[in-house]
Design a protein around this motif. Structure first.
Motif, short mmCIF file in Angstrom:
data_model
loop_
_atom_site.label_atom_id
_atom_site.label_comp_id
_atom_site.label_asym_id
_atom_site.label_seq_id
_atom_site.Cartn_x
_atom_site.Cartn_y
_atom_site.Cartn_z
N TYR A 1 -1.33 -3.33 7.06
CA TYR A 1 -2.40 -2.86 6.35
C TYR A 1 -2.96 -1.79 7.52
CZ TYR A 1 -5.14 -6.23 9.38
OH TYR A 1 -5.66 -7.08 10.10
N GLY A 2 -3.54 -0.74 6.84
CA GLY A 2 -4.18 0.49 7.72
C GLY A 2 -5.75 0.39 7.51
N ASP A 6 -13.16 1.81 12.48
CA ASP A 6 -13.34 0.28 12.82
C ASP A 6 -14.17 -0.41 11.60
OD1 ASP A 6 -12.48 1.50 15.04
OD2 ASP A 6 -14.46 1.38 16.37
N VAL A 25 -7.00 -13.29 9.30
CA VAL A 25 -7.70 -12.51 10.26
C VAL A 25 -9.17 -12.73 9.69
CG1 VAL A 25 -8.23 -10.05 10.57
CG2 VAL A 25 -5.80 -10.72 10.15
N GLN A 29 -11.91 -4.95 13.98
CA GLN A 29 -10.64 -4.31 14.51
C GLN A 29 -10.72 -2.95 14.39
OE1 GLN A 29 -7.92 -6.00 11.65
NE2 GLN A 29 -7.18 -7.27 13.02
N SER A 30 -9.91 -2.04 15.18
CA SER A 30 -10.34 -0.57 15.49
C SER A 30 -9.38 0.02 14.32
CB SER A 30 -9.63 -0.15 16.74
OG SER A 30 -10.52 -0.90 17.67
N GLY A 32 -6.47 1.87 12.68
CA GLY A 32 -5.10 1.71 12.79
C GLY A 32 -4.45 0.91 11.75
N THR A 33 -3.09 0.69 12.24
CA THR A 33 -2.14 0.10 11.40
C THR A 33 -1.81 -1.21 12.17
OG1 THR A 33 -0.98 2.17 10.89
CG2 THR A 33 0.03 0.13 10.48
N TYR A 34 -1.95 -2.39 11.18
CA TYR A 34 -1.72 -3.84 11.70
C TYR A 34 -0.81 -4.43 10.70
CZ TYR A 34 -6.20 -3.10 14.21
OH TYR A 34 -7.20 -2.38 15.07
N HIS A 35 -0.15 -5.66 11.22
CA HIS A 35 0.75 -6.43 10.64
C HIS A 35 0.24 -7.80 10.61
CE1 HIS A 35 3.69 -3.17 10.06
NE2 HIS A 35 3.31 -2.82 11.22
N VAL A 36 0.46 -8.70 9.49
CA VAL A 36 -0.06 -9.87 9.55
C VAL A 36 1.02 -10.83 8.93
CG1 VAL A 36 -1.36 -9.80 7.49
CG2 VAL A 36 -1.88 -11.49 9.20
#
Length: 67
Positions: A1-2, A6, A25, A29-30, A32-36
């Motif tokens: 997800y992006g 923040d 989660v 979070q700042s 950016g792009t994240y994976h979970v």
């Protein structure tokens, strides 16, 4: 997800009865792009709901777990 900015992010998995199965989660979070990843090895096959809240954004998606 992006994340475009923040945000406080919550991602949780629920069964179809509305019981929370796990929380993936729950953090600030700042941008950016994240994976979970969801380790569903101790869950049974079936339909689950993934709920994401990030700031004013709310999203629910139905997923099928097949083992």
């Amino acid at each position: 997800y992006g994340l475009p900015e923040d945000s406080i992010v919550q991602i949780r998995i629920y069964d179809l009865n509305g019981r929370q199965i796990t929380e993936l989660v729950n953090d600030t979070q700042s941008a950016g792009t994240y994976h979970v990843n969801w380790d569903a090895s101790n869950q049974s096959s079936g339909v689950y709901l993934v709920k994401m809240i990030a700031g004013d954004f709310h999203f629910v998606q139905k997923v099928m777990l097949v083992k």
